[in-house]
Design a protein around this motif. Sequence first.
Motif, PDB file in Angstrom:
ATOM      1  N   ALA A 265      20.203  72.237  42.357  1.00 39.84           N
ATOM      2  CA  ALA A 265      20.104  70.897  42.935  1.00 39.84           C
ATOM      3  C   ALA A 265      20.970  69.925  42.134  1.00 39.84           C
ATOM      4  CB  ALA A 265      18.652  70.430  42.919  1.00 39.84           C
ATOM      5  N   VAL A 266      21.891  69.264  42.802  1.00 39.22           N
ATOM      6  CA  VAL A 266      22.734  68.253  42.151  1.00 39.22           C
ATOM      7  C   VAL A 266      22.887  67.064  43.092  1.00 39.22           C
ATOM      8  CG1 VAL A 266      24.048  69.853  40.704  1.00 39.22           C
ATOM      9  CG2 VAL A 266      24.856  69.347  43.003  1.00 39.22           C
ATOM     10  N   GLY A 267      22.993  65.874  42.498  1.00 43.45           N
ATOM     11  CA  GLY A 267      23.305  64.685  43.271  1.00 43.45           C
ATOM     12  C   GLY A 267      22.160  64.065  44.053  1.00 43.45           C
ATOM     13  N   GLN A 268      20.945  64.518  43.836  1.00 41.17           N
ATOM     14  CA  GLN A 268      19.819  63.948  44.575  1.00 41.17           C
ATOM     15  C   GLN A 268      18.693  63.516  43.647  1.00 41.17           C
ATOM     16  OE1 GLN A 268      19.011  67.240  47.225  1.00 41.17           O
ATOM     17  NE2 GLN A 268      20.112  66.230  48.882  1.00 41.17           N
ATOM     18  N   ALA A 269      19.022  63.253  42.420  1.00 39.15           N
ATOM     19  CA  ALA A 269      17.993  62.905  41.434  1.00 39.15           C
ATOM     20  C   ALA A 269      17.230  61.644  41.848  1.00 39.15           C
ATOM     21  CB  ALA A 269      18.620  62.715  40.057  1.00 39.15           C
ATOM     22  N   ARG A 270      17.938  60.645  42.351  1.00 38.28           N
ATOM     23  CA  ARG A 270      17.278  59.388  42.747  1.00 38.28           C
ATOM     24  C   ARG A 270      16.302  59.620  43.893  1.00 38.28           C
ATOM     25  NH1 ARG A 270      19.537  55.784  46.417  1.00 38.28           N
ATOM     26  NH2 ARG A 270      18.149  54.052  46.696  1.00 38.28           N
ATOM     27  N   GLU A 271      16.779  60.283  44.938  1.00 39.28           N
ATOM     28  CA  GLU A 271      15.930  60.541  46.103  1.00 39.28           C
ATOM     29  C   GLU A 271      14.730  61.413  45.729  1.00 39.28           C
ATOM     30  OE1 GLU A 271      19.197  60.995  45.966  1.00 39.28           O
ATOM     31  OE2 GLU A 271      20.146  60.029  47.679  1.00 39.28           O
ATOM     32  N   PHE A 272      14.992  62.442  44.935  1.00 38.09           N
ATOM     33  CA  PHE A 272      13.913  63.343  44.552  1.00 38.09           C
ATOM     34  C   PHE A 272      12.907  62.614  43.665  1.00 38.09           C
ATOM     35  CE2 PHE A 272      12.017  67.004  42.287  1.00 38.09           C
ATOM     36  CZ  PHE A 272      11.494  67.645  43.389  1.00 38.09           C
ATOM     37  N   GLY A 273      13.381  61.730  42.815  1.00 34.66           N
ATOM     38  CA  GLY A 273      12.484  60.937  41.964  1.00 34.66           C
ATOM     39  C   GLY A 273      11.532  60.079  42.779  1.00 34.66           C
ATOM     40  N   VAL A 274      12.054  59.440  43.834  1.00 36.10           N
ATOM     41  CA  VAL A 274      11.213  58.625  44.717  1.00 36.10           C
ATOM     42  C   VAL A 274      10.150  59.498  45.373  1.00 36.10           C
ATOM     43  CG1 VAL A 274      11.197  57.290  46.871  1.00 36.10           C
ATOM     44  CG2 VAL A 274      12.946  56.840  45.139  1.00 36.10           C
ATOM     45  N   LEU A 275      10.540  60.662  45.843  1.00 38.66           N
ATOM     46  CA  LEU A 275       9.587  61.557  46.492  1.00 38.66           C
ATOM     47  C   LEU A 275       8.555  62.097  45.504  1.00 38.66           C
ATOM     48  CD1 LEU A 275      12.022  63.403  48.907  1.00 38.66           C
ATOM     49  CD2 LEU A 275      10.310  61.680  49.508  1.00 38.66           C
TER      50      LEU A 275
END
Length: 176
Positions: A29-39
Amino acid sequence: MTLRRADAQHIVHALRLGTVPHRGLEHYAVGQAREFGVLQEELASVASGHSRLKAVRGGYGSGKTFVISRLAEEALSQRFVVSQVVLNRAGYSLHSLERLYQGVMQQLRAKGTEGNALASILDRWVSAAEEYAVEVQNVPEDDEGALRHAVGKRIEVLLQEVVRERPSFAAALRAY
């Protein structure tokens, strides 16, 4: 984090088919840290007793399925029950809530189960009623008739609130 051989093979096989693997997503997984953090924050909120509904929207290839699959994997590791249903595929839409609910129930997954987890969840529920009868009510395990009667009474107690809210669902649980 070590990648097990079985997980690596699962990932490669899924990617060859053009699908998102069901496990091991954190390994690439790369480039989705922000979105994944919110979830993950939403997941923590649910774990503390709140309810949440979150829709994920984006263009083709933007990673919607990937990030939701990764969240499902995280939720399973925290002993949540998860279900993933894609709207407008196989007839699932918000215009047909009965069909959507059917899809949600068919896609239920829980840690330690393969395929549809509903039967496993119900079996655990009945087993918990049996354990209660044996351990709390001191019903002998070898007295099948007494155990069946005690479990039936325990299930009726557990279903009292369900009967008030959803009598047909309670009837389905009784039949199971």
